[in-house]
Design a protein around this motif. Structure first.
Motif, PDB file in Angstrom:
ATOM      1  N   PRO A  95       0.825  -1.207   0.000  1.00  0.00           N
ATOM      2  CA  PRO A  95       0.000   0.000   0.000  1.00  0.00           C
ATOM      3  C   PRO A  95       0.864   1.264   0.000  1.00  0.00           C
ATOM      4  O   PRO A  95       1.973   1.277   0.547  1.00  0.00           O
ATOM      5  CB  PRO A  95      -0.791  -0.129   1.309  1.00  0.00           C
ATOM      6  CG  PRO A  95      -0.848  -1.603   1.565  1.00  0.00           C
ATOM      7  CD  PRO A  95       0.474  -2.133   1.081  1.00  0.00           C
ATOM      8  N   GLU A  96       0.358   2.306  -0.615  1.00  0.00           N
ATOM      9  CA  GLU A  96       1.095   3.556  -0.774  1.00  0.00           C
ATOM     10  C   GLU A  96       1.613   4.098   0.554  1.00  0.00           C
ATOM     11  O   GLU A  96       2.718   4.623   0.640  1.00  0.00           O
ATOM     12  CB  GLU A  96       0.219   4.623  -1.453  1.00  0.00           C
ATOM     13  CG  GLU A  96      -0.115   4.333  -2.894  1.00  0.00           C
ATOM     14  CD  GLU A  96      -1.378   3.487  -3.065  1.00  0.00           C
ATOM     15  OE1 GLU A  96      -1.854   2.896  -2.074  1.00  0.00           O
ATOM     16  OE2 GLU A  96      -1.875   3.403  -4.209  1.00  0.00           O
ATOM     17  N   VAL A  97       0.806   3.975   1.602  1.00  0.00           N
ATOM     18  CA  VAL A  97       1.184   4.540   2.897  1.00  0.00           C
ATOM     19  C   VAL A  97       2.431   3.868   3.476  1.00  0.00           C
ATOM     20  O   VAL A  97       3.126   4.452   4.309  1.00  0.00           O
ATOM     21  CB  VAL A  97      -0.007   4.486   3.886  1.00  0.00           C
ATOM     22  CG1 VAL A  97      -0.257   3.062   4.368  1.00  0.00           C
ATOM     23  CG2 VAL A  97       0.189   5.436   5.049  1.00  0.00           C
ATOM     24  N   LEU A 115      -2.797  12.262   0.045  1.00  0.00           N
ATOM     25  CA  LEU A 115      -1.844  12.646  -0.999  1.00  0.00           C
ATOM     26  C   LEU A 115      -0.466  12.164  -0.585  1.00  0.00           C
ATOM     27  O   LEU A 115      -0.014  12.421   0.530  1.00  0.00           O
ATOM     28  CB  LEU A 115      -1.840  14.168  -1.183  1.00  0.00           C
ATOM     29  CG  LEU A 115      -0.821  14.731  -2.166  1.00  0.00           C
ATOM     30  CD1 LEU A 115      -1.133  14.281  -3.584  1.00  0.00           C
ATOM     31  CD2 LEU A 115      -0.782  16.247  -2.086  1.00  0.00           C
ATOM     32  N   TYR A 116       0.198  11.446  -1.487  1.00  0.00           N
ATOM     33  CA  TYR A 116       1.559  10.947  -1.274  1.00  0.00           C
ATOM     34  C   TYR A 116       2.458  11.594  -2.325  1.00  0.00           C
ATOM     35  O   TYR A 116       2.694  11.016  -3.387  1.00  0.00           O
ATOM     36  CB  TYR A 116       1.596   9.420  -1.412  1.00  0.00           C
ATOM     37  CG  TYR A 116       0.547   8.703  -0.595  1.00  0.00           C
ATOM     38  CD1 TYR A 116       0.663   8.610   0.780  1.00  0.00           C
ATOM     39  CD2 TYR A 116      -0.556   8.104  -1.206  1.00  0.00           C
ATOM     40  CE1 TYR A 116      -0.295   7.944   1.540  1.00  0.00           C
ATOM     41  CE2 TYR A 116      -1.513   7.439  -0.461  1.00  0.00           C
ATOM     42  CZ  TYR A 116      -1.380   7.364   0.917  1.00  0.00           C
ATOM     43  OH  TYR A 116      -2.330   6.702   1.653  1.00  0.00           O
ATOM     44  N   GLU A 123       0.243   7.150  -8.437  1.00  0.00           N
ATOM     45  CA  GLU A 123      -0.061   6.606  -7.116  1.00  0.00           C
ATOM     46  C   GLU A 123      -0.164   7.673  -6.037  1.00  0.00           C
ATOM     47  O   GLU A 123      -0.294   7.359  -4.862  1.00  0.00           O
ATOM     48  CB  GLU A 123       1.042   5.621  -6.696  1.00  0.00           C
ATOM     49  CG  GLU A 123       1.215   4.462  -7.646  1.00  0.00           C
ATOM     50  CD  GLU A 123       2.390   3.595  -7.256  1.00  0.00           C
ATOM     51  OE1 GLU A 123       2.178   2.386  -7.106  1.00  0.00           O
ATOM     52  OE2 GLU A 123       3.507   4.132  -7.093  1.00  0.00           O
ATOM     53  N   GLN A 124      -0.111   8.937  -6.421  1.00  0.00           N
ATOM     54  CA  GLN A 124      -0.049  10.010  -5.432  1.00  0.00           C
ATOM     55  C   GLN A 124      -1.360  10.257  -4.708  1.00  0.00           C
ATOM     56  O   GLN A 124      -1.340  10.767  -3.590  1.00  0.00           O
ATOM     57  CB  GLN A 124       0.435  11.308  -6.088  1.00  0.00           C
ATOM     58  CG  GLN A 124       1.896  11.275  -6.428  1.00  0.00           C
ATOM     59  CD  GLN A 124       2.378  12.577  -7.034  1.00  0.00           C
ATOM     60  OE1 GLN A 124       1.595  13.473  -7.335  1.00  0.00           O
ATOM     61  NE2 GLN A 124       3.678  12.682  -7.228  1.00  0.00           N
ATOM     62  N   ASN A 125      -2.478   9.945  -5.321  1.00  0.00           N
ATOM     63  CA  ASN A 125      -3.771  10.252  -4.713  1.00  0.00           C
ATOM     64  C   ASN A 125      -4.524   8.988  -4.345  1.00  0.00           C
ATOM     65  O   ASN A 125      -4.630   8.061  -5.148  1.00  0.00           O
ATOM     66  CB  ASN A 125      -4.635  11.076  -5.678  1.00  0.00           C
ATOM     67  CG  ASN A 125      -4.035  12.439  -5.930  1.00  0.00           C
ATOM     68  OD1 ASN A 125      -3.899  13.236  -5.021  1.00  0.00           O
ATOM     69  ND2 ASN A 125      -3.646  12.688  -7.164  1.00  0.00           N
ATOM     70  N   GLU A 126      -5.052   8.971  -3.137  1.00  0.00           N
ATOM     71  CA  GLU A 126      -5.906   7.869  -2.682  1.00  0.00           C
ATOM     72  C   GLU A 126      -7.136   8.489  -2.037  1.00  0.00           C
ATOM     73  O   GLU A 126      -7.021   9.389  -1.196  1.00  0.00           O
ATOM     74  CB  GLU A 126      -5.159   6.997  -1.667  1.00  0.00           C
ATOM     75  CG  GLU A 126      -5.976   5.814  -1.183  1.00  0.00           C
ATOM     76  CD  GLU A 126      -5.244   4.939  -0.178  1.00  0.00           C
ATOM     77  OE1 GLU A 126      -5.772   3.873   0.137  1.00  0.00           O
ATOM     78  OE2 GLU A 126      -4.168   5.328   0.314  1.00  0.00           O
ATOM     79  N   THR A 127      -8.306   8.036  -2.437  1.00  0.00           N
ATOM     80  CA  THR A 127      -9.555   8.557  -1.886  1.00  0.00           C
ATOM     81  C   THR A 127     -10.300   7.445  -1.168  1.00  0.00           C
ATOM     82  O   THR A 127     -10.546   6.391  -1.753  1.00  0.00           O
ATOM     83  CB  THR A 127     -10.435   9.158  -3.000  1.00  0.00           C
ATOM     84  OG1 THR A 127      -9.717  10.211  -3.649  1.00  0.00           O
ATOM     85  CG2 THR A 127     -11.724   9.720  -2.430  1.00  0.00           C
ATOM     86  N   LEU A 128     -10.636   7.681   0.085  1.00  0.00           N
ATOM     87  CA  LEU A 128     -11.422   6.735   0.871  1.00  0.00           C
ATOM     88  C   LEU A 128     -12.848   7.259   0.929  1.00  0.00           C
ATOM     89  O   LEU A 128     -13.064   8.443   1.212  1.00  0.00           O
ATOM     90  CB  LEU A 128     -10.868   6.616   2.292  1.00  0.00           C
ATOM     91  CG  LEU A 128      -9.644   5.734   2.519  1.00  0.00           C
ATOM     92  CD1 LEU A 128      -8.458   6.162   1.699  1.00  0.00           C
ATOM     93  CD2 LEU A 128      -9.280   5.712   3.986  1.00  0.00           C
TER      94      LEU A 128
END
Length: 194
Positions: A95-97, A115-116, A123-128
């Motif tokens: 996972p990105e984190v 935002l990473y 892979e910079q954006n992840e939306t939950l």
């Protein structure tokens, strides 16, 4: 003609003021942003303190159509053989984190945006999204974020929470089929205001 002023009983005034204070207090609490909102930077030293050493020097992690053996996290060349099943021999990415050094967390309605900035642009954006959405279950409160999902290869559970010392603790649990569950912990410091 003079109007006579009416005096309310003291108990009525006290009750009204108490209700008003309760409403204002509740509104103020509800308007506070969650504790995890903001910009975070990886604290390598604190992360190392939480790192769990592997019980075995060699672990086997099955992947779709291929078994890969690694020693201390380094894959051994030629340790897997392709299966006739037609599955991709590629392993799932962490996972990105777990791969980032910087992270920003923002809340917008029923979504949390992560935002990473130091990862690949794709892979910079992840939306939950709250609830069940596209195979992922996400929920959050003022103090923590939780997400769970599973694929054909593994089950993943992620949790973000702010510790008493003000640092952000991220815990990721990954359970591959026929393999021992792995738990990764990372600690982030709040980025100083620029």
């Amino acid at each position: 003609m003079m109007h006579r002023a009416y005096c309310y009983p003291r108990t009525t005034v006290t009750a009204v003021l108490s209700c008003l204070c309760l409403v204002l207090s509740t509104a103020a609490t509800a308007s506070k942003p969650p504790t995890y909102v903001g910009h975070w930077v990886l604290n390598q030293e604190e992360t190392e303190l939480l790192r769990t050493d592997l019980d075995d020097k060699t672990i086997t992690i099955p992947t779709a159509g291929r078994t890969q053996i690694s020693v201390m996290g380094i894959p051994l060349p030629g340790s897997g053989s392709r299966s006739a099943s037609g599955h991709s021999p590629l392993t799932a990415k962490q996972p990105e984190v777990l791969r980032c050094k910087n992270m920003s967390i923002a809340v917008a309605g029923q979504t949390i945006n992560l935002l990473y900035p130091d990862l690949d642009p794709s892979e910079q954006n992840e939306t939950l999204r709250a609830g069940h959405y596209r195979g992922r279950d996400s929920k959050w409160s003022r103090k923590k974020i939780e997400q769970k999902y599973k694929t054909s290869e593994r089950k993943v559970s992620k949790k973000w929470s702010v510790r008493k010392d003000g640092r952000l603790l991220v815990e990721v649990s990954i359970k591959y089929k026929k393999a021992k569950k792995q738990i990764f912990s990372r600690v982030f410091d709040r980025a100083s205001a620029q």
